[in-house]
Structure formats: structure tokens, C-alpha cells
Design a protein around this motif. Structure first.
Motif, PDB file in Angstrom:
ATOM      1  N   ASP A 120       0.827  -1.200   0.000  1.00 14.88           N
ATOM      2  CA  ASP A 120       0.000   0.000   0.000  1.00 14.88           C
ATOM      3  C   ASP A 120       0.861   1.249   0.000  1.00 14.88           C
ATOM      4  N   ILE A 123       3.486   2.473   3.051  1.00  9.80           N
ATOM      5  CA  ILE A 123       3.663   1.387   4.014  1.00  9.80           C
ATOM      6  C   ILE A 123       5.137   1.234   4.395  1.00  9.80           C
ATOM      7  N   GLY A 124       6.037   1.690   3.506  1.00 11.54           N
ATOM      8  CA  GLY A 124       7.459   1.624   3.835  1.00 11.54           C
ATOM      9  C   GLY A 124       8.303   0.862   2.822  1.00 11.54           C
ATOM     10  N   LYS A 125       7.832   0.759   1.596  1.00  9.97           N
ATOM     11  CA  LYS A 125       8.568   0.009   0.564  1.00  9.97           C
ATOM     12  C   LYS A 125       9.918   0.660   0.271  1.00  9.97           C
ATOM     13  N   GLU A 148      10.007   8.268  -8.497  1.00  7.99           N
ATOM     14  CA  GLU A 148       8.943   9.013  -7.816  1.00  7.99           C
ATOM     15  C   GLU A 148       9.470  10.153  -6.978  1.00  7.99           C
ATOM     16  N   ARG A 157      15.731  10.856   3.449  1.00  7.58           N
ATOM     17  CA  ARG A 157      15.328   9.605   4.098  1.00  7.58           C
ATOM     18  C   ARG A 157      16.562   8.882   4.632  1.00  7.58           C
ATOM     19  N   HIS A 238       3.259  -0.640  -6.963  1.00  4.75           N
ATOM     20  CA  HIS A 238       2.162  -0.138  -6.128  1.00  4.75           C
ATOM     21  C   HIS A 238       0.999  -1.111  -6.172  1.00  4.75           C
ATOM     22  N   MET A 290       7.985  -0.226  12.383  1.00  3.57           N
ATOM     23  CA  MET A 290       8.337   1.059  11.772  1.00  3.57           C
ATOM     24  C   MET A 290       8.619   2.062  12.883  1.00  3.57           C
TER      25      MET A 290
HETATM   26  N1  LIG Z   1      10.138  11.407  10.210  1.00  3.49           N
HETATM   27  C1  LIG Z   1       9.588  10.234  10.297  1.00  3.49           C
HETATM   28  N2  LIG Z   1       9.567   9.569  11.453  1.00  3.49           N
HETATM   29  C2  LIG Z   1       9.032   8.342  11.548  1.00  3.49           C
HETATM   30  N3  LIG Z   1       8.495   7.689  10.538  1.00  3.49           N
HETATM   31  C3  LIG Z   1       8.472   8.282   9.354  1.00  3.49           C
HETATM   32  C4  LIG Z   1       9.027   9.579   9.164  1.00  3.49           C
HETATM   33  N4  LIG Z   1       8.866   9.896   7.865  1.00  3.49           N
HETATM   34  C5  LIG Z   1       8.241   8.846   7.281  1.00  3.49           C
HETATM   35  N5  LIG Z   1       8.013   7.876   8.167  1.00  3.49           N
HETATM   36  C6  LIG Z   1       7.351   6.590   7.930  1.00  3.49           C
HETATM   37  O1  LIG Z   1       7.720   6.107   6.683  1.00  3.49           O
HETATM   38  C7  LIG Z   1       6.568   5.816   5.930  1.00  3.49           C
HETATM   39  C8  LIG Z   1       6.809   6.097   4.468  1.00  3.49           C
HETATM   40  O2  LIG Z   1       7.773   5.188   4.064  1.00  3.49           O
HETATM   41  P1  LIG Z   1       8.120   4.989   2.536  1.00  3.49           P
HETATM   42  O3  LIG Z   1       8.247   6.296   1.841  1.00  3.49           O
HETATM   43  O4  LIG Z   1       9.273   4.064   2.527  1.00  3.49           O
HETATM   44  O5  LIG Z   1       6.818   4.234   2.021  1.00  3.49           O
HETATM   45  P2  LIG Z   1       6.502   3.778   0.546  1.00  3.49           P
HETATM   46  O6  LIG Z   1       5.787   2.488   0.684  1.00  3.49           O
HETATM   47  O7  LIG Z   1       7.721   3.830  -0.288  1.00  3.49           O
HETATM   48  O8  LIG Z   1       5.501   4.905   0.103  1.00  3.49           O
HETATM   49  P3  LIG Z   1       5.096   5.364  -1.365  1.00  3.49           P
HETATM   50  O9  LIG Z   1       3.962   4.479  -1.725  1.00  3.49           O
HETATM   51  O10 LIG Z   1       4.666   6.758  -1.186  1.00  3.49           O
HETATM   52  O11 LIG Z   1       6.294   5.204  -2.224  1.00  3.49           O
HETATM   53  C9  LIG Z   1       5.490   6.689   6.481  1.00  3.49           C
HETATM   54  O12 LIG Z   1       4.221   6.131   6.313  1.00  3.49           O
HETATM   55  C10 LIG Z   1       5.873   6.748   7.926  1.00  3.49           C
HETATM   56  O13 LIG Z   1       5.302   5.662   8.597  1.00  3.49           O
END
Ligand SMILES: Nc1ncnc2c1ncn2[C@@H]1O[C@H](COP(=O)(O)OP(=O)(O)OP(=O)(O)O)[C@@H](O)[C@H]1O
Ligand SMILES: [Mg+2]
Ligand SMILES: [Zn+2]
Length: 492
Positions: A120, A123-125, A148, A157, A238, A290
Motif C-alpha cells: 500500500d 507502508i514503507g517500501k 517518484e 530519508r 504499487h 516502523m
Molecule cells: N520522520 C519520520 N519519522 C518516523 N516515521 C516516518 C518519518 N517519515 C516517514 N516515516 C514513515 O515512513 C513511511 C513512508 O515510508 P516509505 O516512503 O518508505 O513508504 P513507501 O511504501 O515507499 O511509500 P510510497 O507508496 O509513497 O512510495 C510513512 O508512512 C511513515 O510511517
């Protein structure tokens, strides 16, 4: 509703972009309409896809004449066949040292393979794959290609995760032609992340990025190079609202390994699950938490899933489950409450709702426990999703406990499959489940009778008292501990 949104997207991105429209007169192309949800192709546009039933998902694509003429006229070369018994080396693997990740991959990343990570939004990918590449980067040439996010965003990050000093090559790019050239270069990476496949495009294709045609073409091109050069390709994909990797299922067929990164909103736990793996088992999970500093491994998930457990409350049972090779204890919670509605409510989180219906029916028909007219809520604590039938008995125990107001003994774990006649069936890996229960301080196991008697109870897990049940109705007396035997309290 869902269909409309996808359709609008296609209308915005799909229609106006036709860079190749001028050359169409020369090449022999035919138009076809491809469903962006399931990949089915039609000669004519229609509002609804007959294959998957979604609305407004058909997008026009140009398909060139694909069947070459004169096939079978002595043009092909004879294939060299070899014996099945030849010696082949095991695929060489790279360990990331993130054990939860390595295990889900089947023991590290395989060279020259493609791995898809779906999940999703948010989620943190990206976090996971950045951590993976940074761990590998000391010994391996790693590249992180983001379609992206800008380079600065990825750097920020990395800074937050404390990984800025890892020697990972970073780039923001979308054009697969450029990416392929970079992967094929002599000093190209050995491990490459593509974040995400939906943002990549091939410039000779008419369709917009993210359409089935683009995603398929980009993936096949990248995977071809990866196989040729022995690169490990980590692709982010995604997921649509119904939980499939966006657009095409075809993507799942093209890669060697498909991992899903899941988690409940509002929970900090993240579960990495292998749903397909050409190099390992598919029932493994990896558990992460997380945190501010990124994803932290959870080596003992049972402790985590039971952390918030309160003893001696009704309607809960601890299920001794198995996720892949690993035993996991998790709390199953049930609430049975009188329903004000004509059709009582059934709400399930983390388990199969048809399985719940089955357990309710067996309780009613075989044990005389009438739950039928009550609302039933069932939830697996911690955001874990259980798919094992072995959870049947734990679910039944939680339901009966909620109905009777008697708690399941706090020091007991429960597992066992329920058959339609109410018989309790043995499940696999009993010893592992019991061992985990002992490790976490449980004293009792409410469980099926073993398939064959193997030298008496308590042989495997010392100190654990086994309460072996033959039939579901044997469960009822456990909830009438102090009272003289009475029929279970049903609906008035
Ligand atoms: N400063 C922060 N402190 C703690 N957790 C954070 C912080 N910034 C982001 N996160 C966590 O990281 C998550 C986003 O992680 P990430 O960008 O890796 O996800 P993704 O699956 O790649 O998202 P996308 O679909 O947008 O690419 C956020 O939902 C949040 O839980
Ligand atoms: Mg991301
Ligand atoms: Zn479809």
C-alpha cells in the motif's frame, strides 16, 4: 467508484499523449483495448471489462503485428537438449544481514533474479529497499533508481535512517532506455532498485507510464538485462485498493519472487510476506517495526503480538500458529453481543470470514451453542493475517468464552482444525508450536489428539500440560470450571 478513478486517470494521462501518432501510417499496427486492472485485451472499447467486471478500465494500445510470417520453414535452429541429471550449482546468494528480509527471500538475494515488492502507499517500501541496499553496499555495487522522488528526498530519508555514508549510487530517472544503458555499463551495479515500476516508461511506446503496456514492457526489458548481467533487480510495485499489484497481474508472472509488504494503519508492525518465490518457500513472513529510524527487525514476533495482552478477560484465546518455518503466538479476540438488527453483523479482521461462518455453524449444529442471532466481531491482535485452518479451535474458544463470560485459561495456548462434523483434527508441526508456547511461559495447550500416539503426552514439550480434544463439544466443559456441568448458555 474505483473504476471511475482509474478511468479518469487514463483519461488524463492516456489519451493526449501519442508521441508516435505520426508514424502510424508506416508500421502495421492494430489498435486494441487493454483492461488496466486485469490485462484482458479487446478489439473494441467498452465501458466494462468482461473479464474482471471493472468499469472504465479499458485503454487503447497500439499492438504491432505480432505473428511473424513463414514460421516453421526451416528458419529456426535446433535446440540443444540436455539431460535432467546434469550438475548445476546452487544459485549464488547475497545476504543482506537483515535476517527478516533474507529469510523471506529464501535465504538471501539471488544473482540475476528479479524481485517485486508490493504494498500500500506509504507502508514503507522505499524505506525497506533503501535499508536493504545500504546493508549490501559495503561489499556490492548498489544503485537506487527512483522514479517518484527527487534525489534530495531519498537523501533526506537516508539521513533520517542514519545511512548517508553507505556507498549507494543514487539517481532519479524514468526512462528505461537510460536505465538499461546504465545497468549494462562495465561498472554497472550488481544490485539495482527500481522505485517504482509504475513510473518507468519506454519512449517508443505510445501508452502512458503506469499502463499495462508500459509496465509490462519496462519490466520485461529490465528483467532481460538483469538476467543477462547477473544483476539482482528489486522492483517496487504499487498496489491497487483491492490489494493487487497495480495494473497487471502479468508483472507477478514475470518476476522470480513477489513479496508483499503489509501492515494495518495505526499499527507500527509491518509484515513482509513471500507470495511467490522461485528460489524458496512462500509461506515465510518477516516482521518489522516502523520507527523513527526506519524499519527495525522483530526477531521474536510472539512477544510483540502478545505484548498488549490482558489476562483473565473473556473472549480471547492465544493461538499457537505457524508462519512459514516459524511458530508465532498471537491473540484472537472475539465479541459476541446481542444484535439489534434483523441480520446480525459479522465483522472479521485478520481472518477469513467464511471460515468464521463455518466455525459458527459447527458450534450451533454439533454442539448446540446458539450464536446465530448475535453480532459477532473477530479480530487478530497486532494486525497479523492468519490463513491457517489450525486457528479454528482458537476462534471457537474465543467465541465460546465471549458468549459464556468465562475466560479461556490465561496460561493456555489453543490450536486445532475443526471438521464439519465437529471433530478436532490434528495439525502439522505440533512440537514447534508447543516449544514456542513453553518458551513464552504458557503451561497448557488445548489441542487436537495427535494423529498417532507417539509415546504419551508431554514427550516433546516438557512442563506443558496437554488438553487433548477429540470433538468440539469437549471444549465446552473447559468454560464451566467451577460450576457443575450445565448446558452452554445460548440465546434466550
Ligand atoms: N520522520 C519520520 N519519522 C518516523 N516515521 C516516518 C518519518 N517519515 C516517514 N516515516 C514513515 O515512513 C513511511 C513512508 O515510508 P516509505 O516512503 O518508505 O513508504 P513507501 O511504501 O515507499 O511509500 P510510497 O507508496 O509513497 O512510495 C510513512 O508512512 C511513515 O510511517
Ligand atoms: Mg516509495
Ligand atoms: Zn479487466
Amino acid at each position: 467508484m474505483r473504476g471511475c478513478e482509474r478511468g479518469d486517470e487514463a483519461a488524463i494521462y492516456g489519451a493526449p499523449f501519442h508521441p508516435g501518432a505520426f508514424e502510424k501510417t508506416l508500421a502495421r499496427t492494430t489498435s486494441r483495448y487493454v483492461c488496466q486492472n486485469c490485462g484482458a485485451a479487446y478489439p473494441k472499447w467498452s465501458g466494462k471489462c468482461d473479464a474482471c467486471g471493472e468499469w472504465n478500465t479499458l485503454v487503447e494500445e497500439q499492438a504491432s503485428e505480432s505473428v511473424p510470417k513463414g514460421l516453421g520453414k526451416g528458419q529456426g535452429r535446433k535446440i540443444e537438449f540436455v539431460a535432467l541429471s546434469g550438475v548445476s550449482k546452487d544459485a549464488p546468494r547475497r545476504m543482506t544481514q537483515i535476517q527478516e528480509f533474507d529469510r523471506v527471500c529464501g535465504g538471501g538475494l539471488v544473482n540475476g533474479s528479479a524481485l517485486l515488492v508490493g504494498g500500500d502507499p506509504g507502508i514503507g517500501k522505499s524505506t525497506l529497499l533503501l535499508q536493504v541496499t545500504c546493508c549490501l553496499a559495503q561489499e556490492t555495487r548498489c544503485a537506487y533508481i527512483s522514479g517518484e522522488e527527487a534525489v534530495d528526498q531519498v537523501r533526506m530519508r537516508a539521513a533520517r535512517l542514519g545511512l548517508v555514508n553507505a556507498p549507494v549510487a543514487l539517481a532519479a530517472a524514468n526512462n528505461v532506455r537510460d536505465i538499461v544503458a546504465s545497468l549494462e555499463a562495465a561498472d554497472g551495479p550488481q544490485v539495482a532498485v527500481i522505485d517504482s515500476i509504475q513510473t518507468m516508461y519506454i519512449d517508443t511506446l505510445d501508452s502512458a507510464p503506469g499502463t499495462v503496456a508500459q509496465v509490462r514492457a519496462c519490466a520485461s526489458e529490465l528483467i532481460r538485462v538483469a538476467k543477462k548481467r547477473g544483476i539482482t533487480l528489486l522492483i517496487v510495485g504499487h498496489v491497487t485498493k483491492d490489494g493487487q499489484i497495480a495494473g497487471p497481474r502479468v508483472l507477478e508472472h514475470m518476476v522470480d519472487t513477489v513479496l508483499y509488504f503489509e501492515g494495518e494503519r495505526g499499527h507500527q508492525f509491518r509484515i513482509l510476506r513471500a507470495v511467490k518465490n522461485r528460489f524458496g518457500p512462500t509461506d515465510e513472513i518477516g516482521v518489522f517495526e516502523m520507527s523513527e529510524d526506519g524499519l527495525v527487525e522483530v526477531p521474536n514476533p510472539s512477544e510483540l503480538f502478545l505484548a498488549d495482552r490482558r489476562r483473565d478477560i473473556t473472549g480471547t484465546a492465544v493461538f499457537a500458529g505457524l508462519e512459514g518455518t516459524r511458530p508465532v503466538l498471537v491473540e484472537v479476540q472475539a465479541l459476541v453481543a446481542p444484535s439489534p438488527l434483523g441480520t446480525p453483523r459479522r465483522a472479521v479482521v485478520g481472518w477469513d470470514s467464511s471460515r468464521l461462518a463455518m466455525v459458527l455453524a459447527v458450534l450451533e449444529a454439533r454442539c448446540g451453542v446458539a450464536i446465530g442471532a448475535n453480532d459477532v466481531y473477530l479480530s487478530v491482535a497486532g494486525g497479523l493475517k492468519i490463513s491457517e485452518p489450525a486457528a479454528d479451535l482458537a476462534v471457537a474458544a474465543a467465541l465460546v468464552s465471549s458468549l459464556t463470560g468465562e475466560p479461556v485459561p490465561a496460561d493456555a495456548v489453543v490450536f486445532g482444525e475443526i471438521g464439519l462434523s465437529g471433530e478436532i483434527r490434528a495439525v502439522s508441526q505440533t512440537d514447534q508450536r508447543l516449544k514456542e508456547a513453553t518458551k513464552l511461559g504458557f503451561n497448557r495447550a488445548i489441542m487436537p489428539q495427535p494423529r498417532r500416539s507417539r509415546g504419551g503426552a508431554g514427550a516433546a514439550a516438557d512442563g506443558l500440560r496437554r488438553v487433548e480434544l477429540d470433538h468440539l463439544s469437549d471444549l465446552m466443559p473447559l468454560f464451566q470450571a467451577d460450576a457443575p456441568p450445565r448446558p452452554p448458555r445460548g440465546r434466550d
